[in-house]
Design a protein around this motif. Structure first.
Motif, PDB file in Angstrom:
ATOM      1  N   GLU A 164       0.811  -1.215   0.000  1.00 56.86           N
ATOM      2  CA  GLU A 164       0.000   0.000   0.000  1.00 56.86           C
ATOM      3  C   GLU A 164       0.843   1.263   0.000  1.00 56.86           C
ATOM      4  N   GLU A 165       1.944   1.251   0.742  1.00 59.92           N
ATOM      5  CA  GLU A 165       2.773   2.446   0.846  1.00 59.92           C
ATOM      6  C   GLU A 165       3.531   2.746  -0.455  1.00 59.92           C
ATOM      7  N   ASP A 166       3.572   1.791  -1.386  1.00 58.12           N
ATOM      8  CA  ASP A 166       4.302   1.974  -2.646  1.00 58.12           C
ATOM      9  C   ASP A 166       3.414   2.398  -3.811  1.00 58.12           C
ATOM     10  N   ARG A 167       2.101   2.325  -3.647  1.00 54.12           N
ATOM     11  CA  ARG A 167       1.216   2.476  -4.807  1.00 54.12           C
ATOM     12  C   ARG A 167       1.280   3.862  -5.437  1.00 54.12           C
ATOM     13  N   ALA A 168       1.380   4.891  -4.615  1.00 51.95           N
ATOM     14  CA  ALA A 168       1.453   6.247  -5.171  1.00 51.95           C
ATOM     15  C   ALA A 168       2.718   6.437  -6.000  1.00 51.95           C
ATOM     16  N   TRP A 169       3.772   5.695  -5.692  1.00 48.29           N
ATOM     17  CA  TRP A 169       5.034   5.798  -6.421  1.00 48.29           C
ATOM     18  C   TRP A 169       4.863   5.384  -7.873  1.00 48.29           C
ATOM     19  N   PHE A 170       3.998   4.426  -8.146  1.00 47.25           N
ATOM     20  CA  PHE A 170       3.865   3.876  -9.494  1.00 47.25           C
ATOM     21  C   PHE A 170       3.187   4.838 -10.471  1.00 47.25           C
ATOM     22  N   ALA A 171       2.213   5.595  -9.994  1.00 45.73           N
ATOM     23  CA  ALA A 171       1.364   6.383 -10.897  1.00 45.73           C
ATOM     24  C   ALA A 171       2.138   7.306 -11.836  1.00 45.73           C
ATOM     25  N   PRO A 172       3.024   8.200 -11.347  1.00 44.66           N
ATOM     26  CA  PRO A 172       3.704   9.111 -12.277  1.00 44.66           C
ATOM     27  C   PRO A 172       4.613   8.391 -13.260  1.00 44.66           C
ATOM     28  N   ARG A 173       5.163   7.247 -12.875  1.00 41.13           N
ATOM     29  CA  ARG A 173       6.052   6.518 -13.777  1.00 41.13           C
ATOM     30  C   ARG A 173       5.254   5.821 -14.882  1.00 41.13           C
ATOM     31  N   VAL A 174       4.136   5.244 -14.517  1.00 40.51           N
ATOM     32  CA  VAL A 174       3.277   4.651 -15.545  1.00 40.51           C
ATOM     33  C   VAL A 174       2.728   5.738 -16.464  1.00 40.51           C
ATOM     34  N   GLN A 175       2.398   6.899 -15.897  1.00 40.60           N
ATOM     35  CA  GLN A 175       1.918   8.008 -16.719  1.00 40.60           C
ATOM     36  C   GLN A 175       2.986   8.495 -17.689  1.00 40.60           C
ATOM     37  N   ALA A 176       4.254   8.430 -17.288  1.00 39.38           N
ATOM     38  CA  ALA A 176       5.334   8.830 -18.189  1.00 39.38           C
ATOM     39  C   ALA A 176       5.402   7.910 -19.401  1.00 39.38           C
ATOM     40  N   VAL A 177       5.185   6.619 -19.186  1.00 37.62           N
ATOM     41  CA  VAL A 177       5.173   5.666 -20.299  1.00 37.62           C
ATOM     42  C   VAL A 177       3.976   5.934 -21.205  1.00 37.62           C
ATOM     43  N   THR A 178       2.818   6.149 -20.610  1.00 43.45           N
ATOM     44  CA  THR A 178       1.606   6.419 -21.387  1.00 43.45           C
ATOM     45  C   THR A 178       1.760   7.695 -22.197  1.00 43.45           C
ATOM     46  N   SER A 179       2.329   8.718 -21.592  1.00 40.44           N
ATOM     47  CA  SER A 179       2.527   9.995 -22.281  1.00 40.44           C
ATOM     48  C   SER A 179       3.434   9.833 -23.499  1.00 40.44           C
ATOM     49  N   ALA A 180       4.465   9.009 -23.379  1.00 40.90           N
ATOM     50  CA  ALA A 180       5.363   8.783 -24.511  1.00 40.90           C
ATOM     51  C   ALA A 180       4.639   8.090 -25.663  1.00 40.90           C
ATOM     52  N   ILE A 181       3.767   7.153 -25.336  1.00 45.77           N
ATOM     53  CA  ILE A 181       2.981   6.485 -26.375  1.00 45.77           C
ATOM     54  C   ILE A 181       2.102   7.494 -27.089  1.00 45.77           C
ATOM     55  N   GLU A 182       1.480   8.393 -26.321  1.00 45.74           N
ATOM     56  CA  GLU A 182       0.611   9.411 -26.918  1.00 45.74           C
ATOM     57  C   GLU A 182       1.395  10.370 -27.802  1.00 45.74           C
ATOM     58  N   GLN A 183       2.692  10.520 -27.525  1.00 44.75           N
ATOM     59  CA  GLN A 183       3.527  11.430 -28.318  1.00 44.75           C
ATOM     60  C   GLN A 183       4.414  10.665 -29.297  1.00 44.75           C
ATOM     61  N   ASN A 184       3.932   9.485 -29.696  1.00 47.95           N
ATOM     62  CA  ASN A 184       4.558   8.690 -30.752  1.00 47.95           C
ATOM     63  C   ASN A 184       5.979   8.247 -30.419  1.00 47.95           C
ATOM     64  N   LEU A 185       6.244   8.020 -29.135  1.00 47.99           N
ATOM     65  CA  LEU A 185       7.534   7.474 -28.710  1.00 47.99           C
ATOM     66  C   LEU A 185       8.695   8.259 -29.302  1.00 47.99           C
ATOM     67  N   ALA A 186       8.700   9.551 -29.039  1.00 49.02           N
ATOM     68  CA  ALA A 186       9.742  10.408 -29.612  1.00 49.02           C
ATOM     69  C   ALA A 186      10.161  11.486 -28.615  1.00 49.02           C
ATOM     70  N   GLY A 187      11.352  12.039 -28.847  1.00 49.94           N
ATOM     71  CA  GLY A 187      11.820  13.208 -28.111  1.00 49.94           C
ATOM     72  C   GLY A 187      12.003  12.979 -26.623  1.00 49.94           C
ATOM     73  N   GLU A 188      11.801  14.064 -25.866  1.00 54.43           N
ATOM     74  CA  GLU A 188      12.001  14.017 -24.427  1.00 54.43           C
ATOM     75  C   GLU A 188      11.019  13.075 -23.747  1.00 54.43           C
TER      76      GLU A 188
END
Length: 409
Positions: A164-188
């Motif tokens: 339970e104490e680790d769950r908040a840690w995952f969200a921004p990292r998973v969102q970073a992966v999702t964001s890259a997919i939305e931006q066609n896996l390119a750039g920053e």
């Protein structure tokens, strides 16, 4: 009658870098004037239900797997986020897809999902307590930040066995992966996704090692232990990649379903009042929410051989984009498709896909939404917009709100 100029305008609007807040009028133009169209780069875009359904079901149309990547972007495997994505079962074709789905599916059974109901109910009630505290005195509350996002994040954490104490840690990292997919896996965005994936693999790998030594009644333990009669089991890459997949798919779809569905209800007070009076029919309401303004808008495939769609030639190797949300509003499939009607006959929505790649987590998303909406409406007799929500404008596979401020009392 075809109208090439209208089709070009619709495609430019849908795929504009500036975003597309309301894609549905453009979908209608494509269904009417260019049901099988092409983008300037040659990508084939299909918008009618029949063609989208075929693209999803016909094995001739393949997902972008390791072989596709090797041919079109060989250096892609140098990026850990891409290497991980290509290890996910959703990015595998036959026979690898069937193998992975069979292994992962053994740990993702309907019984396991149904067994989560008490935990989801308790979690929803706790989040509603938090909303009530934040809304005290008439203060606006962001439904996405304080309810729609933490609900599925916590549920998938519970299912996987994330402490339970680790769950908040995952969200921004998973969102970073999702964001890259939305931006066609390119750039920053791709660089951030690589860093996030490295951190996710380290954390999940450590958890898997602990569960190897000390198994629990959770999905990670089950995935480690599961094997076929011939001894086949998940490789390390397959295990970690699909844990990331389950985490990301387990919350993006559900959070957007809750946000989009709430917005529909608030835009139609008669619907809000009706659902309050028939909470026992919530399953039908969730199905119509999935059809009407789905959290998943598109699916991508490529043609494994020369073929045709709607009478239009599609060459081998061509990328094909199926506009699932457009298919959901095809008048040839649904009467009055632009009207929200929770009394429709079930079936016909392509939101969770179709065929071999039908979403493995569909039952979990439905369960969470079916618990969340009646409890939200029962807890707050008055629910209203508190200003304009902030939708995600980019034309990607996902559609939802970044923010949805509400007044609750």
């Amino acid at each position: 009658m075809s109208d090439p100029a209208a089709v070009r305008r619709a495609l430019r609007a849908l795929f504009s870098p500036l975003g597309c807040p309301d894609p549905y009028p453009h979908y209608a133009v494509l269904r009417e004037h260019g049901p099988v169209s092409r983008l300037p780069d040659g990508t084939v875009v299909v918008s009618r239900h029949a063609d989208c359904d075929r693209v999803l079901r016909d094995p001739l149309f393949r997902v972008e797997d390791d072989a596709y990547l090797a041919r079109t972007w060989p250096e892609g495997r140098d990026h850990l986020s891409v290497f991980s994505l290509m290890g996910e079962m959703v990015n595998q074709n036959s026979p690898h897809h069937e193998r992975l789905r069979r292994l992962v599916g053994r740990a993702f059974t309907p019984r396991r999902v149904a067994g989560l109901r008490p935990a989801v109910e308790k979690l929803v009630d706790g989040l509603l307590d938090g909303l009530a505290e934040r809304a005290a005195g008439g203060a606006p509350v962001d439904l996405m930040e304080h309810f729609a996002l933490p609900l599925p994040i916590t549920v998938i954490g519970e299912l996987l066995g994330i402490p339970e104490e680790d769950r908040a840690w995952f969200a921004p990292r998973v969102q970073a992966v999702t964001s890259a997919i939305e931006q066609n896996l390119a750039g920053e965005a791709l660089e951030r996704a690589d860093e996030a994936t490295a951190e996710l693999w380290d954390r999940l790998g450590a958890l898997a090692a602990r569960r190897q030594e000390d198994p629990r009644a959770d999905l990670v333990s089950t995935l480690i232990a599961v094997r076929e009669e011939d001894g086949d089991r998940l490789t390390r890459r397959e295990l970690l990649a699909n844990l990331v997949l389950l985490y990301s798919a387990g919350y993006e779809t559900t959070s957007n379903l809750i946000g989009n569905g709430t917005a529909v209800l608030l835009d139609r007070p008669d619907l809000l009042a009706r659902l309050r009076g028939e909470p026992e029919r919530i399953d039908a309401w969730v199905e119509e929410m999935l059809r009407f303004d789905p959290p998943i808008q598109i699916a991508s495939r490529w043609a494994g051989e020369d073929t045709e769609l709607g009478g239009v030639a599609v060459a081998q190797g061509s990328q094909v984009v199926a506009l699932l949300a457009s298919a959901n509003r095809d008048p040839a499939r649904h009467g009055d498709p632009d009207v929200f009607r929770p009394d429709r006959a079930p079936g016909g929505s392509l939101t969770f896909g179709a065929g071999a790649h039908y979403c493995l987590g569909a039952a979990l998303a439905r369960l969470e939404a079916a618990i969340a909406f009646p409890r939200l409406l029962a807890r707050f007799p008055s629910i209203a917009h508190a200003g304009t929500g902030a939708p995600r404008n980019r034309m990607t596979s996902l559609r939802g709100y970044a923010e949805l401020p509400l007044l609750l009392s």
